[in-house]
Enzyme design. Structure first.
Site, PDB file in Angstrom:
ATOM      1  N   GLN D 123      72.465  44.594  42.766  1.00 43.49           N
ATOM      2  CA  GLN D 123      72.899  45.295  41.566  1.00 43.49           C
ATOM      3  C   GLN D 123      71.882  45.171  40.439  1.00 43.49           C
ATOM      4  O   GLN D 123      71.558  44.065  40.019  1.00 43.49           O
ATOM      5  CB  GLN D 123      74.237  44.689  41.123  1.00 43.49           C
ATOM      6  CG  GLN D 123      74.851  45.361  39.911  1.00 43.49           C
ATOM      7  CD  GLN D 123      75.887  44.470  39.249  1.00 43.49           C
ATOM      8  OE1 GLN D 123      75.622  43.287  39.000  1.00 43.49           O
ATOM      9  NE2 GLN D 123      77.040  45.021  38.947  1.00 43.49           N
ATOM     10  N   GLY D 124      71.378  46.306  39.960  1.00 40.38           N
ATOM     11  CA  GLY D 124      70.391  46.280  38.880  1.00 40.38           C
ATOM     12  C   GLY D 124      70.994  46.702  37.555  1.00 40.38           C
ATOM     13  O   GLY D 124      70.862  47.861  37.155  1.00 40.38           O
ATOM     14  N   TYR D 125      71.640  45.793  36.891  1.00 39.78           N
ATOM     15  CA  TYR D 125      72.270  46.090  35.605  1.00 39.78           C
ATOM     16  C   TYR D 125      71.509  45.400  34.470  1.00 39.78           C
ATOM     17  O   TYR D 125      70.907  46.025  33.610  1.00 39.78           O
ATOM     18  CB  TYR D 125      73.723  45.613  35.586  1.00 39.78           C
ATOM     19  CG  TYR D 125      74.706  46.595  36.149  1.00 39.78           C
ATOM     20  CD1 TYR D 125      74.317  47.575  37.061  1.00 39.78           C
ATOM     21  CD2 TYR D 125      76.046  46.553  35.774  1.00 39.78           C
ATOM     22  CE1 TYR D 125      75.237  48.471  37.572  1.00 39.78           C
ATOM     23  CE2 TYR D 125      76.972  47.444  36.278  1.00 39.78           C
ATOM     24  CZ  TYR D 125      76.559  48.404  37.180  1.00 39.78           C
ATOM     25  OH  TYR D 125      77.464  49.283  37.684  1.00 39.78           O
ATOM     26  N   SER D 126      71.577  44.034  34.490  1.00 37.27           N
ATOM     27  CA  SER D 126      71.014  43.255  33.377  1.00 37.27           C
ATOM     28  C   SER D 126      69.507  43.426  33.281  1.00 37.27           C
ATOM     29  O   SER D 126      68.826  43.675  34.273  1.00 37.27           O
ATOM     30  CB  SER D 126      71.315  41.766  33.570  1.00 37.27           C
ATOM     31  OG  SER D 126      72.695  41.546  33.538  1.00 37.27           O
ATOM     32  N   SER D 158      71.206  39.414  42.017  1.00 36.14           N
ATOM     33  CA  SER D 158      71.519  38.468  43.093  1.00 36.14           C
ATOM     34  C   SER D 158      71.094  39.040  44.424  1.00 36.14           C
ATOM     35  O   SER D 158      71.322  40.220  44.708  1.00 36.14           O
ATOM     36  CB  SER D 158      73.027  38.208  43.142  1.00 36.14           C
ATOM     37  OG  SER D 158      73.496  37.793  41.904  1.00 36.14           O
ATOM     38  N   GLU D 241      84.690  44.697  39.325  1.00 34.48           N
ATOM     39  CA  GLU D 241      84.135  43.349  39.477  1.00 34.48           C
ATOM     40  C   GLU D 241      85.109  42.318  38.900  1.00 34.48           C
ATOM     41  O   GLU D 241      85.359  41.268  39.469  1.00 34.48           O
ATOM     42  CB  GLU D 241      82.780  43.261  38.747  1.00 34.48           C
ATOM     43  CG  GLU D 241      82.063  41.948  38.977  1.00 34.48           C
ATOM     44  CD  GLU D 241      80.667  41.927  38.343  1.00 34.48           C
ATOM     45  OE1 GLU D 241      79.968  40.945  38.566  1.00 34.48           O
ATOM     46  OE2 GLU D 241      80.304  42.882  37.634  1.00 34.48           O
ATOM     47  N   GLU D 382      82.948  34.734  26.717  1.00 39.21           N
ATOM     48  CA  GLU D 382      83.046  35.192  25.321  1.00 39.21           C
ATOM     49  C   GLU D 382      83.397  36.688  25.278  1.00 39.21           C
ATOM     50  O   GLU D 382      84.241  37.118  24.502  1.00 39.21           O
ATOM     51  CB  GLU D 382      81.732  34.939  24.580  1.00 39.21           C
ATOM     52  CG  GLU D 382      81.444  33.466  24.280  1.00 39.21           C
ATOM     53  CD  GLU D 382      80.967  32.679  25.488  1.00 39.21           C
ATOM     54  OE1 GLU D 382      80.564  33.305  26.501  1.00 39.21           O
ATOM     55  OE2 GLU D 382      80.999  31.434  25.449  1.00 39.21           O
TER      56      GLU D 382
END
Lengths: 362, 395, 362, 395
Positions: D123-126, D158, D241, D382
């Site tokens: 997964q390429g998000y951040s 990951s 998720e 948070e």
């Protein structure tokens, strides 16, 4: 949940919202009223006193899970009339006794003329003293919740090395009470008993009494836990409302992130507790294997969570919450007393550990 | 070099004779920062006669000339002997401020009367809508000849129903930045136009009041500091409020009480004093109490060396008040249903009847209730944490 | 604190700041170096190895309170060379032994040629087996901290129902070690001992050994606690620095009030712990009555506080803190291991309760 | 009516034969959400053959057609039998999203390969500088003929070092509001211009990577959803998720392990399993575990009734992850110095040598370390609390 239960919940919600005004409650306490007679009548008129009484005895025979939301409302609206104790708790033990006892007491519980309460779990059992011909029933019951307004008390008796439960009419000669105002707006009492023993007062004996004791106080846990969930919800709602309208440093308190996260925690704890209490009520109604464990866990969870939630509610309100005329502190006070009913959380957890260790087969 | 052990003995000897059983009883039955008023006043007079009423004051104004250690010993012995607390808004807060900002005339008039108890002071800072956010206060004072005319209201004024004097922050200029237009006034409570409404606390007792000012005329000579300079006066005082308290003394007394309560609380076949679970929880609180004591000593050392406690006061206030509340909870864990009765007469030093509850449990619930305010007044725990974040960590 | 102590602190601070680079430390670990020889030499050159060694044995004879700030620096800079164990801990036990032993070992500890470590507090004592003429010293020491790099180990021996402490040269035939990389960047070892007994290895015996055991592990608590305070300070400083420069949703993280209050709590805990540790070191140096209680309390406080503080530091950093090349997680790892040295916090608290109950006279 | 007990037995029977000791060992030695990769892949293939690899998928795409209760039972039995975890970014996250937003061609191409393990997705998000704040991402995709040209970098991906496919959020329009100009792309990892740098985790192992894109050409047909509509695609996925995990199953496994560890941990003359202090702390965690289980069941009930878990997913994520961390601490309280050794070989399923530490302690420290990330990834604790505050409480 059936339509019937939903209807009951809606009508209870409507009645309490429209009639159980907090200021009026305080005014009634200030005038020295142990309960508000009008409410008491209304509760019975609307059938709340009959919620869990068996259908055979003209009740509705609802389970605790069916009415947990209604019990929550008693916490939410800070109802101080001892309906839960009388109809849901004492009523259950009476319903487990002989038909004669049921006939004698349940109609009164349903129509409100009998207000029954229950001795503390750690009360010293009453005794029978004297010769067989002229035996006397004697003992002291301390800190009987709502003992000041009750017409009857359920008390343990120890005789011939056997446990028994007796139901005593508090107007009998030989019974005296020292009433006191309780921090939760109720009237408690120390009750002193010294009167001729009359065996009609014995509801259950022996094994049956042992089972009844277990059941009674586990039920007390569940009812207290559900009330506690209502208290948490009430404290949270007030806090959300207050912080949204109250400004400090030119901003609504609710816009401060530190408070937002703490209110989120209040919600988390309330929902966790609610989930567990509901499951524990279900397990109880279905006599599931884990009913005892869940009842202990539910009350222990509520005790811890509601302590924090009501404290946080006061803290986020600030000064106004420390005044008697503002509602939120009364959640805190009620919860502080509910925490030791029927036993302290540490005792519940000790019992829970025992249950687990007994259940793990080596 | 001062012989502190001998000093401690001197204090003990004094307490043994001066502290009557009635006064001691009033101390034992104290459930908040205030003791029953008559007992507090009687005790103030005794201390005044002895010359010990204002331990923190310089000798020139009537202080006993003690160093920090002596003052700590005195406070500790008083607390452990169950002396009532004296109403200290005058001596502890206003006095030092007047010494710093007051005129000669103000000093000469007010300081002696503060000591003797002739003047009982209360503090008029907070207003409805302006609790911790003092700068937004609205009570106004408008100059008219030699007087200010004061209009508005103050809330959370502790002991106003027993006091005869109030010191107030008032707005003297609305045209400037909120902090800039504030002044500090001394007002006699019997001035026409003042009315006082008691506020019933959660425990059913009155300690706080709301004070209303309706065209109240206050002589200009009652201004402390310069007009519109009240903010710096108030800040001086707030720091005193935060730094002026030795929480450890109260905490130690609470701990002693809990040890005793635990011994008296049945638990299975024994008592809570040997229940490992309760003892572990108690020990964790004891450890924090030891740490707090050492932090207070560090601050005291810094003050003695001429420093300002600054933001460390905030640390001590947060820890001291929150730890006190944890100890209240431990007490509550012990007393069980004996917490229920709400009977004001039980808490009166004059009461001689049945107790209804075990003697050790009489004050527990009221203390639990009243001490919730400890993290609210004098700057909330949230404000203190913000001060730490900004002033110490630079966030 | 005298000028002498202040000077030491300043020079330690300067050396570590300028030379004990975190990236270099990691690089050294990655190359398999158990310690960095250059640092080790420097520590001894600067006299740190002699800080608490008695003046009679050519040390400086400083008390723990004098050098607590220096110990903190070892935590702050994540120093992995076992100087505290060797010079401050083992050195102290040796200094309590005979002059012959002192002469034999202390110069090596001071010049760095001896790296001494100490067995775990719950280690099974070694035994002497066999006939008087040909007795063997035998036993296993598990999880010896820095046991992989140490030249000597201090170990308990039980013989003739008496306790003893022995100092063993790990290069002796009959001693083998299974080394392992430790999560805190050090090299631990299991040590297996089976060699002819030579009574010159016995440092102290009987009552003296009992006293030494007490002293040794209480000192371990104090040293570990002071290191822990440095860890907390390090974790806090990094968090403050990171949140000030890191932006999210267009704002510096440090401007979020929820994080501000949590960082304030980190500071509060760090300062509380520091105050207590310093007082405990003072009490220790002065052999005060409450020295044992304060040592237990100080370590127990640091264990709990530093666990939370290092966890919070990771949480407020976010993803980057979970990588091995970023420093803050190494505070967390070191603390996780320090927590069980020399004993678990629960054991310390149990001891503390015993101390109190023994001290309250009825 | 489904016979759940019989279903459970069917699962158990399958596990008994399919789950070899090696695979079980890999499951036992799992210290994070990922098991050793080869074991995970081997297990995926077995499940795929059996038709059980995608319990949540509709039957038309290859799901087994189980209801929620069956899926829970399956997951629980796998966990209790120590099955390795399968790399689920494809099946659990991307799959449902493609069923919803994908073209027919995309579904036919990708879904079967996801199931078989031929495609391993990451997964390429951040991005560096854009963790929880996804809207600020910078990796760009510029249209050029039938391709997008992608430049930038993704972090915390990951398993990228084992994967051959990546799904990415990329910026396709810089001129609009941050959320509006984002698109969702599927990219083959062997495309020229992609390089992958492993990130060593705190436990010394690699699970995360940084992926660099240098003028990487991606066919336009790999766009999922409309151009610039990637934000709604991503949000769909994020909710999956958060809501897709049954924390209770992991928690129960952790609890079982702690019971066993406590029995094996000496404590005075007995073991930690009868130490009232430890047991009390453990029981408090057990109570929260029971509460979490019931909260998850309530959500499951709501989902089954066709609802969206919405913000309740945030509640479960906060409680599930923080409770898991508390349990890690309880384990740490038990293993003591056995937590020290950092020896990757001990955690390899193939390792046959000496353990150095008691068998029950082998994974404890690594789990403690790795699980700190649980409150960071998938929306930090948070962010979850902010979601609850805004969406549930309306603050």
């Amino acid at each position: 949940m059936t339509d019937e239960h939903k209807m009951l919940q809606n009508s209870a919600e409507r009645y309490l919202r429209e009639n159980y005004d907090f200021a009026a409650r305080q005014h009634s306490i200030d005038r020295g009223n142990a309960i508000d007679a009008e409410h008491w009548r209304a509760f019975s008129d609307m059938g709340w006193t009959a919620m869990t009484i068996p259908e055979a005895a003209d009740g509705f025979g609802f389970g605790l899970a069916d009415i947990a939301p209604v019990i929550e409302l008693f916490g939410y609206y800070l109802v101080r009339e001892p309906l839960l104790e009388s109809a849901l708790l004492a009523g259950e033990l009476i319903a487990a006794a002989s038909e004669a006892h049921q006939t004698r007491y349940l109609p009164g519980i349903i129509d409100g003329s009998v207000i029954a309460t229950v001795a503390q779990q750690d009360a010293t059992p009453l005794t029978r003293q004297g010769k067989a011909s002229g035996q006397r029933l004697q003992g002291d019951l301390q800190f009987v919740p709502s003992g000041g307004i009750a017409s009857h008390v359920l008390a343990p008796l120890r005789h011939d090395n056997q446990p028994h439960w007796v139901m005593l009419d508090l107007s009998l000669e030989g019974i005296s009470r020292e009433r006191y105002q309780s921090h939760d707006g109720r009237q408690g009492a120390h009750i002193t008993i010294d009167l001729p023993f009359d065996d009609r007062c014995v509801l259950v004996s022996g094994i049956q009494a042992e089972v009844a004791t277990q059941a009674l106080y586990q039920r007390a846990m569940l009812i207290g836990a559900a009330e506690g969930v209502g208290i948490m919800q009430g404290a949270l709602d007030l806090t959300v409302e207050y912080t949204r309208q109250r400004e400090q440093f030119g901003q609504a308190l609710a816009s401060f992130q530190a408070l937002q996260h703490r209110m989120a925690d209040m919600l988390i704890q309330t929902e966790l507790a609610r989930s567990l209490v509901l499951a524990a009520c279900h397990a109880w109604d279905n006599q599931a294997d884990n009913a005892s464990t869940l009842a202990l866990a539910a009350k222990a969870k509520v005790d811890a969570a509601a302590r924090t939630v009501t404290q946080e509610a006061i803290q986020m309100h600030g000064g106004i919450a420390t005044t008697n005329e503002y509602k939120v502190g009364h959640y805190f006070k009620r919860m502080a007393l509910l925490e030791s009913w029927p036993q302290h959380r540490d005792a519940l957890i000790a019992q829970l550990i025992q249950n687990r260790q007994a259940s793990i087969t080596p | 070099m001062i012989d502190y052990e001998q000093f401690r003995q001197t204090v003990k000897d004094f307490l043994k004779t001066a502290l009557t059983p009635e006064l001691q009883r009033a101390g034992e039955l104290t459930t908040s920062v205030f003791s029953e008023f008559n007992a507090a006043l009687a005790w103030q007079k005794k201390l005044h006669t002895k010359g010990w009423i204002a331990p923190d004051w310089p000798t020139e104004f009537g202080g006993p000339g003690w160093d920090i250690q002596q003052r700590y010993i005195f406070q500790e012995e008083c607390k452990l002997a169950n002396a009532p607390s004296v109403v200290m808004m005058g001596i502890q807060m206003l006095g030092p401020m007047l010494m710093h900002y007051g005129t000669e005339e103000q000093k000469q008039h007010y300081l002696p009367r503060m000591l003797s108890g002739e003047h009982i002071w209360c503090q008029g800072y907070s207003e409805p809508g302006a609790g911790s956010d003092l700068a937004s206060l609205k009570t106004s004072a408008v100059r008219d000849g030699d007087d200010y005319v004061v209009n508005g209201t103050k809330i959370w004024t502790s002991m106003a129903h027993h006091a005869n004097q109030i010191f107030c922050l008032v707005r003297t200029d609305k045209s400037v930045k909120p902090q800039a237009g504030i002044s500090f006034l001394l007002i006699e409570l019997n001035t026409p136009g003042i009315s006082i409404t008691p506020i019933v606390g959660l425990d059913g007792q009155v300690e706080q009041c709301q004070v209303f000012f309706d065209a109240v005329r206050v002589p200009c000579k009652n201004l402390v500091g310069a007009e519109n300079d009240g903010w710096s006066v108030a800040k001086f005082l707030l720091e005193f409020e935060r730094g002026g308290h030795n929480f450890t003394i109260d905490i130690k007394k609470q701990l002693r009480k809990i040890f005793r309560q635990a011994e008296l609380t049945p638990w299975g076949k024994t008592t809570r004093s040997v229940d490992p679970v309760f003892q572990h929880r108690l020990a964790e609180a004891e450890i924090d109490a030891m740490a707090l004591e050492q932090a207070e000593l560090r601050i005291k050392g810094a003050v003695e060396a001429g420093g300002n406690p600054g933001a460390l006061s905030s640390l001590v206030k947060v820890v001291g008040t929150e730890l006190g509340q944890r100890l209240n909870e431990l007490s509550m864990d012990l007393v069980g249903p004996a917490a229920s009765p709400q009977c004001p007469e039980l808490l009166s030093p004059e009461y001689g009847g049945d107790l209804l509850v075990p003697e050790h449990a009489v004050t527990t619930m009221a203390e639990y209730i009243n001490n919730r305010a400890a993290t609210i007044y004098g700057g909330t725990a949230e404000i203190q944490r913000t001060i730490i974040a900004k002033k110490v960590l630079g966030l």
